[in-house]
Design an enzyme around this catalytic site. Structure first.
Site, mmCIF file in Angstrom:
data_model
loop_
_atom_site.group_PDB
_atom_site.id
_atom_site.type_symbol
_atom_site.label_atom_id
_atom_site.label_comp_id
_atom_site.label_asym_id
_atom_site.label_seq_id
_atom_site.Cartn_x
_atom_site.Cartn_y
_atom_site.Cartn_z
ATOM 1 N N LYS A 45 0.844 -1.196 0.000
ATOM 2 C CA LYS A 45 0.000 0.000 0.000
ATOM 3 C C LYS A 45 0.879 1.246 0.000
ATOM 4 C CE LYS A 45 -4.546 -0.580 2.160
ATOM 5 N NZ LYS A 45 -5.361 -0.209 3.347
HETATM 6 O O1 G3P Z 1 -8.699 -0.106 4.208
HETATM 7 C C1 G3P Z 1 -8.923 1.230 4.566
HETATM 8 C C2 G3P Z 1 -9.795 1.290 5.779
HETATM 9 O O2 G3P Z 1 -9.225 0.548 6.835
HETATM 10 C C3 G3P Z 1 -10.052 2.702 6.238
HETATM 11 O O3 G3P Z 1 -11.223 2.652 6.992
HETATM 12 O O4 G3P Z 1 -12.826 3.372 8.714
HETATM 13 O O5 G3P Z 1 -10.425 4.172 8.795
HETATM 14 O O6 G3P Z 1 -11.987 5.017 7.018
HETATM 15 P P1 G3P Z 1 -11.636 3.858 7.940
#
Ligand code: G3P
Length: 218
Positions: free
Chosen positions: A83
């Site tokens: 990533k």
């Molecule tokens: O894979 C990306 C994800 O983990 C981000 O999620 O909830 O932190 O926006 P969030």
């Protein structure tokens, strides 16, 4: 549609894997920090039973540092997807890494132009963060629809990972659009199977089956 599990928690990944619902895993620095474990040990444990892509995020902000980290992470397991953030330095790293056959996942994508750049750089995956867009009053799923359309227009190989998913409706909407992958938090996956009418139906069938048993004298 492929389901990636969006967590670094091994127990949660294992539970989803036992249900046959793990085509890959996505992690990020926040998810890894929550586990409080040695990063490499954690990654190797996940890779001991997950054979699909496992996204591991670099933290350098310059391309050379990202490339150095990516090569190291890629040496840990056979199924790493590195990533990198949606920046010019990240895209520069993607171009180099993709030529070395290292899978890449361009993350923190919030616009169609960003996704277009990631595809042109040769990214294996691009991750539009829809929940975070919803959180600030934008329509995250519209971004997914736009990206899927653009990628189809030009036959890009880059796969769209719908990320930052907040609830089962996001998975449904992403599937209706035809996104390649949804990376689903374990709690959201758990909810996907539930419907109150299913529960009511099961209870009613079992209750009626008791009458069959009684009639059979069993
Ligand atoms: O894979 C990306 C994800 O983990 C981000 O999620 O909830 O932190 O926006 P969030």
């Amino acid at each position: 549609m492929k389901f990636f599990i969006d967590t670094a928690n091994v127990d949660a990944i294992r539970r989803a894997h036992e249900r046959g619902m793990v085509d890959g895993v996505t992690t990020n620095p926040t998810l890894v920090a929550r586990e409080g474990r040695d990063f490499r040990e954690l990654v190797e444990e996940i890779a001991s039973f997950v054979k699909g892509p496992i996204s591991l995020e670099v933290v350098s902000e310059d391309a050379d540092g990202m490339i150095r980290e990516a090569r190291e992470l890629n040496s840990w397991i056979d199924n790493a997807a590195i990533k990198v953030p949606m920046t010019w330095e990240g895209l520069k790293a993607v171009r180099v890494l993709s030529q070395e056959g290292i899978q890449t996942n361009v993350t923190l994508c919030f616009s169609a132009n960003q996704a277009l750049l990631a595809a042109k750089a040769g990214a294996t995956f691009v991750s539009p963060f829809i929940g975070r867009l919803d959180d600030v009053g934008h329509t995250g799923m519209q971004l997914v629809a736009d990206v899927v359309q653009i990628f189809a227009n030009y036959d890009f190989d880059t796969e769209v990972i719908v990320a930052s998913i907040r609830h089962p409706l996001h998975v449904y909407e992403a599937a209706m659009i035809g996104a390649d992958i949804a990376t689903i938090p374990p709690a959201v996956l758990d909810k996907m199977v539930n419907h109150p009418l299913t529960d009511v139906g099961i209870r009613r069938f079992l209750a009626d089956w008791e009458k069959v048993r009684a009639a059979s004298g069993k």
